[in-house]
Design a protein around this motif. Sequence first.
Motif, mmCIF file in Angstrom:
data_model
loop_
_atom_site.group_PDB
_atom_site.id
_atom_site.type_symbol
_atom_site.label_atom_id
_atom_site.label_comp_id
_atom_site.label_asym_id
_atom_site.label_seq_id
_atom_site.Cartn_x
_atom_site.Cartn_y
_atom_site.Cartn_z
ATOM 1 N N LYS A 7 23.202 21.997 24.266
ATOM 2 C CA LYS A 7 23.371 20.665 24.871
ATOM 3 C C LYS A 7 24.708 20.077 24.438
ATOM 4 O O LYS A 7 25.087 20.172 23.264
ATOM 5 N N GLY A 151 20.605 8.247 25.347
ATOM 6 C CA GLY A 151 20.630 9.416 24.461
ATOM 7 C C GLY A 151 19.598 10.467 24.854
ATOM 8 O O GLY A 151 19.361 11.425 24.112
ATOM 9 N N ASP A 154 19.361 14.648 24.684
ATOM 10 C CA ASP A 154 18.896 15.404 23.511
ATOM 11 C C ASP A 154 17.449 15.840 23.737
ATOM 12 O O ASP A 154 17.075 16.986 23.463
HETATM 13 MG MG MG Z 1 23.864 11.320 22.042
#
Ligand code: MG
Length: 409
Positions: A7, A151, A154
Motif C-alpha cells: 500500500k 486514512g 490502510d
Molecule cells: Mg495514511
Amino acid sequence: MRILVQKFGGTSVADLDCMRQVEAKVRRGLAKGFKVVVVLSAMAGETNRLLSMANQWAKSPDPGEQDCLVATGEQISVALFASMLIDSGIKARSLLGFQAAIKTNEFFGRARILSIDSRKMIEMLEKYDVLAAAGFQGVSPDGRITTLGRGGSDTSAVALAAALKAEQCEIYTDVDGVYTTDPNICSMARKLDRIAYDEMLEMASMGAKVLQIRSVEFAKKFNVPVHVRSTFTDTPGTLVTKEDHRMEEVLVSGIAYDKDQCRFTLRDVVDRPGVAAKIFTPLAGAGVLVDMIIQNTSRDGVTDMTFTASRNDLEKTLAILEKIREHLGIKEILHDLHVCKVSVIGVGMRNHSGVASKAFTALHDENINILMISTSEIKITCLIEEKYTELAVRTLHDAFELEKNGFTG
Ligand code: MG
Ligand code: ASP
C-alpha cells in the motif's frame, strides 16, 4: 500463487516521479515471484481538495454524494499507475472497490468492511501480475460507493491481505517506521523493529498517526503482520505483529501523547445511582468521544466528576452539560483546553509492577504536576498541562531508556 499486498499513501503517489519509485518497489515484488496487489491512496492533497469542493457546492453535503466524489481521488491514482505499468510492459489493471467486491455497510464517510469476495481477484491474478486497487472505497449493500474514513486505504490494504491470504502486507509511507515516540519532539526516539498490535493501537490512538487505527484492529483480528516502511528508502521498517516472548521482556516500548484533549470538571454533582449514566449517555449519543473519567469521593451527598474529551467536541459537550445541569444539581461546569495526555505503553508491563511509580517519579523530578491518571493493562496515562508536553515526553523516554533497547525492568 504467492501474493504480496503493498500500500502506498498520498505522498508516495503525489506525482510521476513518486510513482516511478512505487513502480520500482512493485518490480521488486514481481522479481521475487509474487503477484502484487498495489493499494493506492489519492494523490497528496486530493482528498482535502475534493472535500472542500463538496463543502462549497452544498452547505451540508449529502454523505452519499460526498463519498461518490471523494472516492474519485483513488480512482485517478490507480488508473494512472496501471497505465504507467502497462506502458512499461507489465501485465496490470486497475481495480475499484466495487470491482474487488469490497462490501461495506452504508455508513457513508466511515463505512466498515463486511466482506471481500477474493475469488474474483484470484481469477484476475491468474491473468494479471499486478492489480492496482483503489484504497479507501467500497460498495454498500445497495450498490452505492462508500468510503472508509480518513486514512482508510490502510484498512483496505490489510483487509485485502487478509482476504487474499497474502504472504506479506507492506504499508509504504513517508516515514521509515514506527518510533518509540514522536521524533519531532524527542531526538532520541528510536525506530522499533517490531511492535505488538495492542501497543500499536495505543500508539495510533494517541498521535502516532502512521496507520489508521481500524487497519490495526483488522490486522489483529485476522493476524496479518503489517510491515510499515518508507517508499523513499530501502531500509526495513517496523513489523506490526502479534506478541511474542521477546516483546514481553520489554516493559515499556513507547511514549505517546495526545494534545487533542479538553478537561471538564463538574462541581457538586448529586451522588445517587444513575447520575453517571445521565451525564455520559447524552454525550455518547451526540458522538462525543469521552476518554478519561474520574469521580471523586463524595461528601454531604455531592461529588465532583472530571473527564476528558476531544477539543473538537467542546461546544457540543458544554451544550449538553448545560442541559442536564439543573436536573443533577451541578454547581459549576469548568473546562480547560490547555491539557495533554502522555502515555507510557508496553505489553510487557502486564506482568510487572513498578512502571507507574517510575513514570510518576520521573515527572516529579521535572516538577511536572499530574492532573489525572488512568491505567490499563498495557498503558499508564497521565494528563498534564499542555506546556509541559515536550518535556514530559523526553523525560519519560529517558527514564525508560527507550533510546536503547527498551526498558526491561
Ligand atoms: Mg495514511
Ligand atoms: N485518501 C484518503 C485520505 O486522504 C484515504 C487515505 O489516504 O488513506 O484520507
